[in-house]
Design an enzyme around this catalytic site. Structure first.
Site: not given
Ligand code: NAP
Length: 248
Positions: A14, A156, A159, A189
């Site tokens: 990711g 979610y 998981a 975030i």
């Molecule tokens: P994001 O901006 O939506 O980015 C998600 C990343 O994961 C992207 O690079 C995406 O690839 C990649 N991804 C998704 N599905 C995939 C797959 N099947 N195979 C390979 N790569 C995949 O998410 P984020 O907010 O940075 O979140 C990152 C992590 O933190 C996640 O696990 C999320 O659950 C966790 N989290 C986030 C928050 C929040 O508030 N943002 C809070 C708690 C936990 P592409 O770029 O190619 O689409």
């Protein structure tokens, strides 16, 4: 105090956007070679290119982390190319929210496969090289909702809670081989994932966060990088919330 990374090699899933991108950049700044994985070649390619332009070391690889066979193939290729991977950050994740009675089995399965099964696949294939080298760092990016639950996110939260059990089990399995396994649980975030929230919902969330703001991706990257450092070698099986004080 600065932390020691000894030119290690890391794989961050990711890494194309948001938190994963920030983690990849932070590790690269510390001299770590970063293999940036995302679903689309464009996004991990852009992260790796930016690291290279900044003088760091990186490679991009598009892999669907939900596809066990694809992860196995990618891992074998990368281990042949790099010899070893010392640091694994399981960060890729998606949401497909909905109240339980309206949640399709497809949405349940997609979230479990991308967020949780991916940790199983990568850790199984990359973890062995760490245990053989008697050094490794695994960091799984879970969520505070994996601790608290959240209406409309049963898939979610299941998981993310599963990732915590996985993290602790791997910590016990790998401890004797010098490999640590920890989880970081972000609160809210600012990334593409939370940009989807309506403004009034984001404001409501900020008002209940003791530090009164959403976090930055860098807030998660700093904690994650520390857990990947030499100095974090006596920390394993833990969950670190980085959430502005939401969970106390
Ligand atoms: P994001 O901006 O939506 O980015 C998600 C990343 O994961 C992207 O690079 C995406 O690839 C990649 N991804 C998704 N599905 C995939 C797959 N099947 N195979 C390979 N790569 C995949 O998410 P984020 O907010 O940075 O979140 C990152 C992590 O933190 C996640 O696990 C999320 O659950 C966790 N989290 C986030 C928050 C929040 O508030 N943002 C809070 C708690 C936990 P592409 O770029 O190619 O689409």
């Amino acid at each position: 105090m600065s932390f020691t990374f000894n030119n290690r090699i890391a794989l961050v899933t990711g890494a194309g956007r948001g938190i994963g991108k920030s983690i990849a950049e932070q590790l690269a700044k510390n001299g770590v070679t970063v293999i940036c994985v995302s679903k689309s070649a464009g996004s991990c390619g852009a992260t790796a290119a930016a690291i290279l332009v900044g003088g760091g070391k990186a490679k991009a690889l598009a892999v669907d982390v939900a596809d066990g066979a694809a992860v196995a193939k990618a891992s074998a290729g990368l281990l042949a190319e790099f010899g070893q991977i010392d640091i694994l950050v399981n960060n890729a994740g998606i949401t497909k929210d909905g109240l339980l009675f309206r949640m399709s089995e497809a949405d349940w399965s997609a979230v479990i496969a991308t967020n949780l099964n991916s940790c199983f696949h990568w850790t199984k294939h990359i973890g062995r090289s760490m245990t053989q080298k008697r050094w490794g760092r695994i960091v799984n990016i879970t969520s505070v909702v994996g601790l608290m639950g959240n209406a409309g996110q049963a898939n979610y939260c299941a998981a993310k809670a599963g990732m915590i059990g996985f993290t602790k089990s791997i910590a016990k399995e790998f401890a004797a081989r010098g490999v640590t396994s920890n989880a970081v649980a972000p609160g809210f975030i600012k990334t593409d994932m939370t940009d989807a929230l309506p403004a009034e919902v984001a404001e409501k969330i900020s008002s209940v966060i003791p530090l009164k703001r959403l976090g930055e991706a860098a807030d998660i990257a700093h904690m994650t990088a520390f857990l990947c450092s030499e100095e974090a070698g006596y920390i394993t099986g833990q969950v670190f919330t980085v959430d502005g004080g939401m969970v106390m």
